[in-house]
Enzyme design. Structure first.
Site, PDB file in Angstrom:
ATOM      1  CB  ILE A 138      37.506  39.053  42.234  1.00  0.00           C
ATOM      2  CG1 ILE A 138      37.959  39.374  43.663  1.00  0.00           C
ATOM      3  CG2 ILE A 138      38.575  38.264  41.494  1.00  0.00           C
ATOM      4  CD1 ILE A 138      39.226  40.197  43.761  1.00  0.00           C
ATOM      5  CE  LYS A 139      37.650  43.724  34.753  1.00  0.00           C
ATOM      6  NZ  LYS A 139      38.228  44.886  34.021  1.00  0.00           N
ATOM      7  CB  ILE A 140      36.276  35.638  37.044  1.00  0.00           C
ATOM      8  CG1 ILE A 140      36.761  35.681  38.505  1.00  0.00           C
ATOM      9  CG2 ILE A 140      36.493  34.248  36.453  1.00  0.00           C
ATOM     10  CD1 ILE A 140      36.038  34.711  39.421  1.00  0.00           C
TER      11      ILE A 140
END
EC number: 2.2.1.2
Length: 361
Positions: A138-140
């Protein structure tokens, strides 16, 4: 031996910075894995906006999900995950063979949450569960507000691709969040084996200063900033703090070079790939750059562990009037704004498609 294989043998992972349904349906991604040593893939709102707008490949899926009552971001994430689950399955053998170090795909949380840690934490956990794939990051965004979300997500066991990093300082802040998340897991009796990468953007540095510095400095800033960051990365992996975590089973948060397509038409189309060859890192590249590197790229040297001449080069930019610290903040802010713009364009594209498909059904 292809240059892509040589880079892979060096210890750098080659990830593709795009995804489309056609890439999957045609078998092209599978061929890239087999023939060009591609071992992972990244996506972002801009990539999906172009993919959905530029073809009818997603029409059937959008129609079905619209009829099922989905809309806006919920519909998008379902559509995106259809692609990313398929890609994750293609990379799963690599993920297994490398003990969970490589073979990942990435999905970004809504860019509207870049400055909302609490909502980012909730969405990151929900999206990873929804995906149902262990090899999905998951890209944050690594904004100041995103750092608590990164720490908490790692603590909760969510693999994180920290995005929108530009400088050594921003990288170290993201690494600190990662380390804190792992240390909290250890303290809670949990395994500190949650994977992560830290994505540091390259080409936007050179595009930002192209007309503001002497010609002799053109296309040197991005590489020098990565050299400075790479030294910090290697230093961290040699620290006592990291060794303690590694002994407990933690995996390094690998540095990932992002935005590695050359923007200057006068420069080599494989400029950043050749300059940023380094073991224990990732280079995620656009499809055109991957194909160019496979065709005529060379792996002749690796990045110096100590940063080489990075500091001397950066001093020249400072002397030319470039405030590197301020520019790093500006680039991160502009990057977040660009993703918001793409996100809004993406949702508008989905709204238009949904309406058109409902009328024609």
């Amino acid at each position: 031996m292809k240059a892509t294989q040589a880079l892979h043998n060096l210890g750098q992972s080659l990830w593709l910075d795009t995804i489309t349904r056609a890439l999957l349906d045609s078998g092209t991604l599978e061929r890239y894995i087999r023939e060009l040593s591609v071992t992972g893939l990244t996506s972002n709102p801009t990539i999906f906006e172009a993919a959905i707008k530029g073809s009818a490949d997603y029409d059937s899926s959008i129609r079905q999900k619209t009829q099922a009552g989905l809309s806006e971001d919920a519909l998008f994430f379902e559509v995106a995950l259809e692609d990313l689950r398929r890609a994750a399955d293609l990379f799963r053998p690599i993920y297994e063979a490398t003990g969970g170090t490589d073979g990942f795909v990435s999905l970004e949380v809504s860019p509207l949450l870049a400055y909302d840690a609490a909502q980012t934490i909730r969405q990151a956990k929900a999206l990873h569960a929804q995906a149902g794939k262990p090899n999905l990051f998951i890209k944050i965004p690594g904004t100041p507000e995103g750092l608590p979300a990164i720490e908490e997500s790692i603590f909760q066991g969510v693999p994180v691709n920290v995005t929108l990093l530009f400088s050594r300082e921003q990288y170290l802040a993201a690494a600190e969040a990662y380390l804190r998340g792992l240390e909290r897991r250890l303290a809670a009796g949990l395994k500190p084996d949650v994977p992560s990468v830290a994505s540091v953007f390259v080409s936007r540095w050179d595009r930002a200063v192209g007309d503001k510095v002497p010609a002799g400095l053109h296309n040197h800033l991005g590489i020098a900033m990565m050299g400075r960051t790479y030294k910090a990365y290697r230093d961290l992996l040699e620290s006592e703090r990291w060794r303690k975590l590694a002994a407990a089973g933690a995996k390094p948060q690998r540095a990932l070079w992002a935005s590695t397509g050359t923007k200057d038409p006068k420069a080599s189309d494989v400029l950043y790939i050749e300059a940023l060859a380094a073991p224990d890192t990732v280079n995620t590249m656009p499809e055109a750059t991957l194909l160019a590197f496979a065709d005529h790229g060379q792996v002749s040297k690796t990045m110096p562990r100590d940063g080489g001449d990075a500091e001397a080069v950066l001093a020249q930019f400072s002397q030319a009037g470039i405030d590197l610290e301020a520019l790093a903040v500006q680039l991160q802010k502009e990057g977040a704004e660009a993703f918001v713009k793409s996100w809004k364009g993406l949702l508008e594209q989905i709204r238009q498609k949904s309406a058109q498909l409902e009328k024609s059904s």
